[in-house]
Design a protein around this motif. Structure first.
Motif, PDB file in Angstrom:
ATOM      1  N   GLU A 291       1.491  12.120  -6.171  1.00  0.00           N
ATOM      2  CA  GLU A 291       2.702  12.497  -5.426  1.00  0.00           C
ATOM      3  C   GLU A 291       3.404  13.642  -6.104  1.00  0.00           C
ATOM      4  O   GLU A 291       3.428  13.725  -7.337  1.00  0.00           O
ATOM      5  N   GLU A 292       4.038  14.468  -5.317  1.00  0.00           N
ATOM      6  CA  GLU A 292       4.919  15.505  -5.840  1.00  0.00           C
ATOM      7  C   GLU A 292       6.004  14.837  -6.692  1.00  0.00           C
ATOM      8  O   GLU A 292       6.534  13.793  -6.327  1.00  0.00           O
ATOM      9  N   ARG A 293       6.321  15.422  -7.835  1.00  0.00           N
ATOM     10  CA  ARG A 293       7.369  14.860  -8.683  1.00  0.00           C
ATOM     11  C   ARG A 293       8.742  15.292  -8.155  1.00  0.00           C
ATOM     12  O   ARG A 293       9.013  16.489  -8.036  1.00  0.00           O
ATOM     13  N   ALA A 294       9.600  14.325  -7.862  1.00  0.00           N
ATOM     14  CA  ALA A 294      10.962  14.627  -7.413  1.00  0.00           C
ATOM     15  C   ALA A 294      11.883  14.657  -8.627  1.00  0.00           C
ATOM     16  O   ALA A 294      11.741  13.834  -9.530  1.00  0.00           O
ATOM     17  N   VAL A 295      12.832  15.593  -8.645  1.00  0.00           N
ATOM     18  CA  VAL A 295      13.739  15.708  -9.789  1.00  0.00           C
ATOM     19  C   VAL A 295      15.168  15.424  -9.343  1.00  0.00           C
ATOM     20  O   VAL A 295      15.656  15.992  -8.363  1.00  0.00           O
TER      21      VAL A 295
ATOM     22  N   SER B 287       0.843  -1.201   0.000  1.00  0.00           N
ATOM     23  CA  SER B 287       0.000   0.000   0.000  1.00  0.00           C
ATOM     24  C   SER B 287       0.874   1.246   0.000  1.00  0.00           C
ATOM     25  O   SER B 287       1.538   1.569   0.987  1.00  0.00           O
ATOM     26  N   LYS B 288       0.861   1.932  -1.132  1.00  0.00           N
ATOM     27  CA  LYS B 288       1.699   3.133  -1.238  1.00  0.00           C
ATOM     28  C   LYS B 288       1.218   4.209  -0.271  1.00  0.00           C
ATOM     29  O   LYS B 288       2.008   5.033   0.190  1.00  0.00           O
ATOM     30  N   SER B 289      -0.094   4.232   0.047  1.00  0.00           N
ATOM     31  CA  SER B 289      -0.566   5.258   0.985  1.00  0.00           C
ATOM     32  C   SER B 289      -0.170   4.893   2.420  1.00  0.00           C
ATOM     33  O   SER B 289       0.155   5.765   3.224  1.00  0.00           O
TER      34      SER B 289
ATOM     35  N   GLY C  68       3.095  -4.329 -10.382  1.00  0.00           N
ATOM     36  CA  GLY C  68       4.320  -4.867 -10.978  1.00  0.00           C
ATOM     37  C   GLY C  68       5.224  -3.789 -11.549  1.00  0.00           C
ATOM     38  O   GLY C  68       5.946  -4.031 -12.507  1.00  0.00           O
ATOM     39  N   GLY C  69       5.189  -2.594 -10.951  1.00  0.00           N
ATOM     40  CA  GLY C  69       6.102  -1.522 -11.365  1.00  0.00           C
ATOM     41  C   GLY C  69       5.680  -0.823 -12.650  1.00  0.00           C
ATOM     42  O   GLY C  69       6.417  -0.030 -13.201  1.00  0.00           O
ATOM     43  N   LYS C  70       4.468  -1.131 -13.140  1.00  0.00           N
ATOM     44  CA  LYS C  70       4.116  -0.609 -14.463  1.00  0.00           C
ATOM     45  C   LYS C  70       2.985   0.415 -14.442  1.00  0.00           C
ATOM     46  O   LYS C  70       2.581   0.908 -15.478  1.00  0.00           O
ATOM     47  N   GLY C  71       2.489   0.784 -13.270  1.00  0.00           N
ATOM     48  CA  GLY C  71       1.305   1.644 -13.234  1.00  0.00           C
ATOM     49  C   GLY C  71       1.586   3.130 -13.051  1.00  0.00           C
ATOM     50  O   GLY C  71       0.655   3.926 -12.995  1.00  0.00           O
ATOM     51  N   VAL C  72       2.874   3.504 -12.973  1.00  0.00           N
ATOM     52  CA  VAL C  72       3.218   4.883 -12.618  1.00  0.00           C
ATOM     53  C   VAL C  72       3.366   5.758 -13.859  1.00  0.00           C
ATOM     54  O   VAL C  72       4.061   5.391 -14.802  1.00  0.00           O
ATOM     55  N   LYS C  73       2.703   6.921 -13.854  1.00  0.00           N
ATOM     56  CA  LYS C  73       2.917   7.883 -14.950  1.00  0.00           C
ATOM     57  C   LYS C  73       3.301   9.238 -14.380  1.00  0.00           C
ATOM     58  O   LYS C  73       2.732   9.695 -13.398  1.00  0.00           O
TER      59      LYS C  73
ATOM     60  N   GLY D  23      14.861   0.182  -0.757  1.00  0.00           N
ATOM     61  CA  GLY D  23      14.557   1.610  -0.770  1.00  0.00           C
ATOM     62  C   GLY D  23      14.924   2.190  -2.115  1.00  0.00           C
ATOM     63  O   GLY D  23      16.077   2.091  -2.548  1.00  0.00           O
ATOM     64  N   GLN D  24      13.909   2.753  -2.786  1.00  0.00           N
ATOM     65  CA  GLN D  24      14.228   3.437  -4.040  1.00  0.00           C
ATOM     66  C   GLN D  24      14.164   4.930  -3.784  1.00  0.00           C
ATOM     67  O   GLN D  24      13.151   5.446  -3.294  1.00  0.00           O
ATOM     68  N   PHE D  25      15.249   5.610  -4.100  1.00  0.00           N
ATOM     69  CA  PHE D  25      15.368   7.036  -3.781  1.00  0.00           C
ATOM     70  C   PHE D  25      15.627   7.850  -5.028  1.00  0.00           C
ATOM     71  O   PHE D  25      16.257   7.380  -5.972  1.00  0.00           O
ATOM     72  N   MET D  26      15.137   9.084  -4.983  1.00  0.00           N
ATOM     73  CA  MET D  26      15.551  10.073  -5.980  1.00  0.00           C
ATOM     74  C   MET D  26      16.530  10.977  -5.252  1.00  0.00           C
ATOM     75  O   MET D  26      16.172  11.600  -4.239  1.00  0.00           O
ATOM     76  N   LEU D  27      17.755  11.031  -5.747  1.00  0.00           N
ATOM     77  CA  LEU D  27      18.725  11.953  -5.153  1.00  0.00           C
ATOM     78  C   LEU D  27      18.454  13.339  -5.732  1.00  0.00           C
ATOM     79  O   LEU D  27      18.624  13.566  -6.926  1.00  0.00           O
TER      80      LEU D  27
ATOM     81  N   ILE E 157       3.191  16.489 -10.731  1.00  0.00           N
ATOM     82  CA  ILE E 157       2.908  15.316  -9.907  1.00  0.00           C
ATOM     83  C   ILE E 157       3.146  14.012 -10.666  1.00  0.00           C
ATOM     84  O   ILE E 157       3.362  14.011 -11.884  1.00  0.00           O
ATOM     85  N   VAL E 158       3.084  12.922  -9.896  1.00  0.00           N
ATOM     86  CA  VAL E 158       3.197  11.580 -10.437  1.00  0.00           C
ATOM     87  C   VAL E 158       1.924  10.848 -10.032  1.00  0.00           C
ATOM     88  O   VAL E 158       1.461  10.995  -8.903  1.00  0.00           O
ATOM     89  N   VAL E 159       1.337  10.120 -10.973  1.00  0.00           N
ATOM     90  CA  VAL E 159       0.088   9.391 -10.696  1.00  0.00           C
ATOM     91  C   VAL E 159       0.408   7.917 -10.478  1.00  0.00           C
ATOM     92  O   VAL E 159       1.068   7.295 -11.317  1.00  0.00           O
TER      93      VAL E 159
ATOM     94  N   ILE F  18      12.164   9.627  -0.947  1.00  0.00           N
ATOM     95  CA  ILE F  18      11.651   8.264  -1.107  1.00  0.00           C
ATOM     96  C   ILE F  18      10.733   8.176  -2.326  1.00  0.00           C
ATOM     97  O   ILE F  18       9.733   8.888  -2.401  1.00  0.00           O
ATOM     98  N   ILE F  19      11.081   7.319  -3.278  1.00  0.00           N
ATOM     99  CA  ILE F  19      10.204   7.048  -4.413  1.00  0.00           C
ATOM    100  C   ILE F  19       9.311   5.861  -4.071  1.00  0.00           C
ATOM    101  O   ILE F  19       8.109   5.899  -4.228  1.00  0.00           O
ATOM    102  N   GLU F  20       9.905   4.782  -3.609  1.00  0.00           N
ATOM    103  CA  GLU F  20       9.094   3.681  -3.104  1.00  0.00           C
ATOM    104  C   GLU F  20       9.931   2.784  -2.212  1.00  0.00           C
ATOM    105  O   GLU F  20      11.158   2.770  -2.283  1.00  0.00           O
TER     106      GLU F  20
HETATM  107  P1  AMP Z   1       7.635   3.179  -8.864  1.00  0.00           P
HETATM  108  O1  AMP Z   1       6.853   2.037  -9.448  1.00  0.00           O
HETATM  109  O2  AMP Z   1       6.967   3.851  -7.723  1.00  0.00           O
HETATM  110  O3  AMP Z   1       9.060   2.798  -8.618  1.00  0.00           O
HETATM  111  O4  AMP Z   1       7.735   4.258 -10.025  1.00  0.00           O
HETATM  112  C1  AMP Z   1       8.287   3.945 -11.290  1.00  0.00           C
HETATM  113  C2  AMP Z   1       9.146   5.083 -11.748  1.00  0.00           C
HETATM  114  O5  AMP Z   1       8.384   6.286 -11.818  1.00  0.00           O
HETATM  115  C3  AMP Z   1      10.271   5.406 -10.787  1.00  0.00           C
HETATM  116  O6  AMP Z   1      11.377   4.602 -11.013  1.00  0.00           O
HETATM  117  C4  AMP Z   1      10.534   6.858 -11.110  1.00  0.00           C
HETATM  118  O7  AMP Z   1      11.342   6.988 -12.261  1.00  0.00           O
HETATM  119  C5  AMP Z   1       9.172   7.394 -11.411  1.00  0.00           C
HETATM  120  N1  AMP Z   1       8.600   7.996 -10.206  1.00  0.00           N
HETATM  121  C6  AMP Z   1       7.815   7.411  -9.276  1.00  0.00           C
HETATM  122  N2  AMP Z   1       7.490   8.267  -8.293  1.00  0.00           N
HETATM  123  C7  AMP Z   1       8.088   9.440  -8.585  1.00  0.00           C
HETATM  124  C8  AMP Z   1       8.125  10.740  -7.970  1.00  0.00           C
HETATM  125  N3  AMP Z   1       7.441  10.995  -6.864  1.00  0.00           N
HETATM  126  N4  AMP Z   1       8.867  11.687  -8.581  1.00  0.00           N
HETATM  127  C9  AMP Z   1       9.526  11.447  -9.735  1.00  0.00           C
HETATM  128  N5  AMP Z   1       9.516  10.266 -10.371  1.00  0.00           N
HETATM  129  C10 AMP Z   1       8.809   9.271  -9.821  1.00  0.00           C
END
Ligand code: AMP
Ligand code: GLY
Length: 440
Positions: free
Chosen positions: A188-192, A103-105, A151-156, A276-280, A142-144, A287-289
């Motif tokens: 989610e806020e988009r991290a750069v 649960s991402k929330s 399976g890692g494929k639903g993020v836009k 831990g997946q991070f955006m530096l 934002i990121v949806v 934290i990305i996920e």
């Molecule tokens: P996830 O399945 O949550 O790992 O998301 C897949 C990909 O979407 C990540 O590897 C990132 O490249 C991108 N992504 C997810 N969340 C964010 C975020 N909050 N800000 C920027 N990019 C994101």
């Protein structure tokens, strides 16, 4: 020791290989006939990995003492709770602890409630109307994400996959209409910045870090195209990454430790590998996920250079006795996934594939079988990633060259590979990007 391993992908083949090296007697459950796993098994069972009753019965019948679960779906189905009830020790998290991924929330709220660094602003919704109202109030990208597992494929990502308000709303409606992920939407806020993966072994309280890895989620060369489970990844010989400092890494580890502490405080202590997946970013790692398992492909990088006994590490995670003495060799690795044509959009499957492991080994590389299956005595591709090839070397460049030479020994006429992963040009682009962000 008799060990149950669940899962039939490249990540699980790498785990099974590491367990085999440490002398485990393996009992493996997977849905596809992965030849790399089957040849290391004393016994195996082909079945749905979420069929908890069947998996537990198989483990009990065979007198298994310790279990390692590769994928997230059986964790969500409560496989660890059931195995522990049957008296089997588990090096993977319970259903409650695995919510950190499922649960991402839950993850975002836990991080927020415990005042942990690295959070991004977020809001979760159970209908498209409320999401639309929120979207009208914010002025950042934002990121949806579907809240549940995809399976890692639903993020836009806005600015990459979604180019307007209408695009964004259309995708949000698609998630609700199609019930994608099954639990609503999180915005989610988009991290750069630049992404990296920090995986740790966790025993309920203590964490032991693995080498940092960078995965490549986009399907095509140049980091374009749809998000995938991951097309390939690399590690460096110093276990950092060329754009990550020791200080950045310490910040990421402090976040992982704080999450482990928070889960223990909440009454669901976490045992197993935490990902831990991070955006530096210019403001440190965000934290990305967080995942409740090894990353795939990342597991193939780190397990290839794991020198300690993986069975000992798993037992220590299960028993809460993890010491700081887990060793990895000082080699760089580059992993590239051979994936079926169309992967990321609509895969073509059922094509014959051959892997010359001896030739690959002579190239300073290892092949791990993933979503392949046996049909009429032939090895064929499935709809997900087919074979992971990991090159080793003193430097990333050398590992990349070895990986490329090895890839010539995987043959199939309906696959593709991201050849840019781990190349000097792409790694340098990461370094330059981070430098530019930091000096801006
Ligand atoms: P996830 O399945 O949550 O790992 O998301 C897949 C990909 O979407 C990540 O590897 C990132 O490249 C991108 N992504 C997810 N969340 C964010 C975020 N909050 N800000 C920027 N990019 C994101
Ligand atoms: N490679 C990303 C993941 O396993 O989630």
């Amino acid at each position: 020791m008799k060990v149950l391993a669940v899962g039939g992908g490249g990540r699980e083949h790498a785990a099974v290989e590491a367990l085999h090296r440490s002398g485990s007697e393996l009992y493996c459950v997977m849905k596809n006939a992965n030849p790399g796993i089957i040849r290391r098994s004393a016994k195996h069972l082909l079945c749905d990995e979420k069929d908890v009753d069947r998996v537990v019965a198989f483990a009990v019948e065979n007198g298994v003492e310790l279990a390692f679960i590769g994928p997230e779906a059986p964790l969500e189905a409560g496989i660890v709770d059931a195995l522990e009830k049957a008296g089997i020790k588990c090096a993977s998290p319970t259903k409650a602890a695995a919510r950190i991924e499922t649960s991402k929330s839950f993850m975002r709220k836990l991080v927020q409630d415990h005042g942990i660094d690295g959070n991004l602003s977020f809001a979760s919704f159970d209908n498209a109307g409320d999401a639309e109202a929120y979207l009208r109030t914010i002025d950042h990208e934002i990121v949806v994400k579907p809240v549940g597992l995809t399976g890692g494929k639903g993020v836009k990502v806005q600015g990459e996959h979604l180019h307007s308000f209408d695009d964004t709303m259309e995708y949000i409606r698609e998630i609700f209409d199609g019930n994608i992920g099954g639990a609503g939407v999180i915005l989610e806020e988009r991290a750069v910045g630049e992404e990296f993966t920090q995986m740790c072994f966790v025993d309920g309280r203590h964490i032991v870090p693995m080498p940092l890895v960078q995965d490549h989620k986009r399907a095509y060369e140049g980091d374009v195209g749809p998000n995938t489970g991951g097309m390939g990844s690399y590690t460096d010989s110093d276990h950092l990454l060329p754009f990550v400092t020791e200080e950045d890494r310490k910040a990421a580890l402090a976040i992982v430790q704080a999450i482990v502490d928070a889960l223990a405080d909440e009454g669901c202590p976490y045992r197993g590998v935490m990902y831990g997946q991070f955006m530096l970013t210019v403001n440190g790692p965000k934290i990305i996920e967080i995942n409740a398992r090894f990353g795939d492909p990342e597991a193939m990088n780190v397990l290839t250079v794991l020198e300690s006994s993986f069975e000992d590490v798993c037992l220590a995670m299960a028993e809460g006795t993890l010491g700081a003495d887990v060793k990895f060799s000082s080699e760089a690795t580059v992993c590239k996934y051979v994936v079926p044509k169309g992967y990321g959009v609509k895969s073509e499957s059922g094509h014959e594939i051959s892997v010359d492991e001896e030739a690959i080994s002579k190239c300073g590389a290892v092949a791990y079988y993933a979503n392949v299956d046996m049909k009429d005595g032939k090895l064929v591709t499935g709809t997900s990633r087919s074979v992971g090839v990991v090159g080793k070397g003193a430097t990333i460049e050398e590992a990349e060259a070895n990986c490329e030479r090895a890839l010539e020994h995987v043959k199939c006429d309906a696959v593709f590979v991201r050849h840019d992963i781990g190349t000097r040009e792409l790694v340098q682009r990461r370094v330059d990007h981070m430098k530019a962000l930091r000096s801006a």
